[in-house]
Design a protein around this motif. Sequence first.
Motif, short mmCIF file in Angstrom:
data_model
loop_
_atom_site.label_atom_id
_atom_site.label_comp_id
_atom_site.label_asym_id
_atom_site.label_seq_id
_atom_site.Cartn_x
_atom_site.Cartn_y
_atom_site.Cartn_z
N GLY A 36 31.99 -41.60 1.60
CA GLY A 36 32.87 -42.23 0.62
C GLY A 36 33.25 -41.33 -0.54
N ALA A 37 32.49 -40.26 -0.73
CA ALA A 37 32.76 -39.34 -1.84
C ALA A 37 34.01 -38.53 -1.56
CB ALA A 37 31.57 -38.43 -2.07
N GLN A 38 34.97 -38.61 -2.47
CA GLN A 38 36.22 -37.88 -2.32
C GLN A 38 36.16 -36.52 -3.03
OE1 GLN A 38 38.75 -39.31 -0.31
NE2 GLN A 38 36.88 -40.46 0.08
N ALA A 39 35.24 -36.37 -3.98
CA ALA A 39 35.05 -35.14 -4.73
C ALA A 39 33.63 -35.14 -5.28
CB ALA A 39 36.05 -35.04 -5.87
N VAL A 40 33.20 -33.97 -5.74
CA VAL A 40 31.87 -33.83 -6.33
C VAL A 40 32.02 -33.25 -7.73
CG1 VAL A 40 29.61 -32.72 -6.13
CG2 VAL A 40 30.80 -33.49 -4.07
N VAL A 41 31.40 -33.91 -8.71
CA VAL A 41 31.40 -33.44 -10.08
C VAL A 41 29.99 -32.95 -10.41
CG1 VAL A 41 31.60 -34.12 -12.51
CG2 VAL A 41 33.23 -34.98 -10.84
N LEU A 42 29.91 -31.73 -10.95
CA LEU A 42 28.65 -31.19 -11.41
C LEU A 42 28.60 -31.38 -12.92
CD1 LEU A 42 28.72 -27.80 -9.48
CD2 LEU A 42 27.68 -29.95 -8.75
N LEU A 43 27.66 -32.17 -13.40
CA LEU A 43 27.48 -32.39 -14.83
C LEU A 43 26.35 -31.47 -15.27
CD1 LEU A 43 28.17 -33.91 -17.39
CD2 LEU A 43 26.62 -35.71 -16.66
N ILE A 44 26.71 -30.38 -15.96
CA ILE A 44 25.76 -29.32 -16.26
C ILE A 44 25.43 -29.26 -17.75
CG2 ILE A 44 25.30 -26.84 -16.07
CD1 ILE A 44 27.52 -26.84 -13.83
N ASN A 45 24.15 -29.34 -18.06
CA ASN A 45 23.65 -29.14 -19.42
C ASN A 45 22.45 -28.22 -19.29
OD1 ASN A 45 22.67 -29.18 -21.99
ND2 ASN A 45 22.67 -31.39 -22.20
N SER A 46 22.73 -26.91 -19.21
CA SER A 46 21.69 -25.94 -18.94
C SER A 46 21.92 -24.66 -19.74
CB SER A 46 21.68 -25.61 -17.45
OG SER A 46 20.78 -24.56 -17.16
N PRO A 47 20.84 -24.07 -20.25
CA PRO A 47 20.98 -22.79 -20.93
C PRO A 47 21.01 -21.61 -19.95
CG PRO A 47 18.71 -23.47 -21.02
CD PRO A 47 19.48 -24.59 -20.36
N GLY A 48 20.93 -21.91 -18.66
CA GLY A 48 20.86 -20.85 -17.64
C GLY A 48 19.46 -20.82 -17.08
N GLY A 49 19.03 -19.65 -16.67
CA GLY A 49 17.69 -19.54 -16.12
C GLY A 49 17.61 -18.45 -15.07
N SER A 50 16.89 -18.72 -14.02
CA SER A 50 16.63 -17.75 -12.97
C SER A 50 17.90 -17.40 -12.20
CB SER A 50 15.60 -18.33 -11.99
OG SER A 50 15.58 -17.58 -10.79
N PRO A 51 18.25 -16.11 -12.15
CA PRO A 51 19.43 -15.70 -11.37
C PRO A 51 19.27 -16.00 -9.87
CG PRO A 51 18.70 -13.90 -12.78
CD PRO A 51 17.67 -14.99 -12.87
N VAL A 52 18.05 -15.91 -9.38
CA VAL A 52 17.81 -16.18 -7.96
C VAL A 52 18.05 -17.66 -7.67
CG1 VAL A 52 16.08 -16.22 -6.13
CG2 VAL A 52 16.21 -14.27 -7.69
#
Length: 77
Positions: A36-52
């Motif tokens: 049923g999902a027509q699109a995906v929204v990423l709600l991001i509240n992050s300072p970053g972190g591990s590159p891996v």
Amino acid sequence: TRHTAMVEIKGEISSDSEASAELVVSALRSAFEDSGAQAVVLLINSPGGSPVQAGIINDEIRRLKAKHDKPVYAVVE
């Protein structure tokens, strides 16, 4: 019914946090595989972190987007 799926990435991206690649990838797969999902929204509240860990998440977003042909939108807080 038709809807927009949302995946929340909150906090530092690291292997031992709420925003670990393991947990985020699992949520991404559920969102993309939802018929049923027509699109995906990423709600991001992050300072970053591990590159891996971030790289694993990024690779999976690209793979799932291509496989399911659904648009992805990022909202950064």
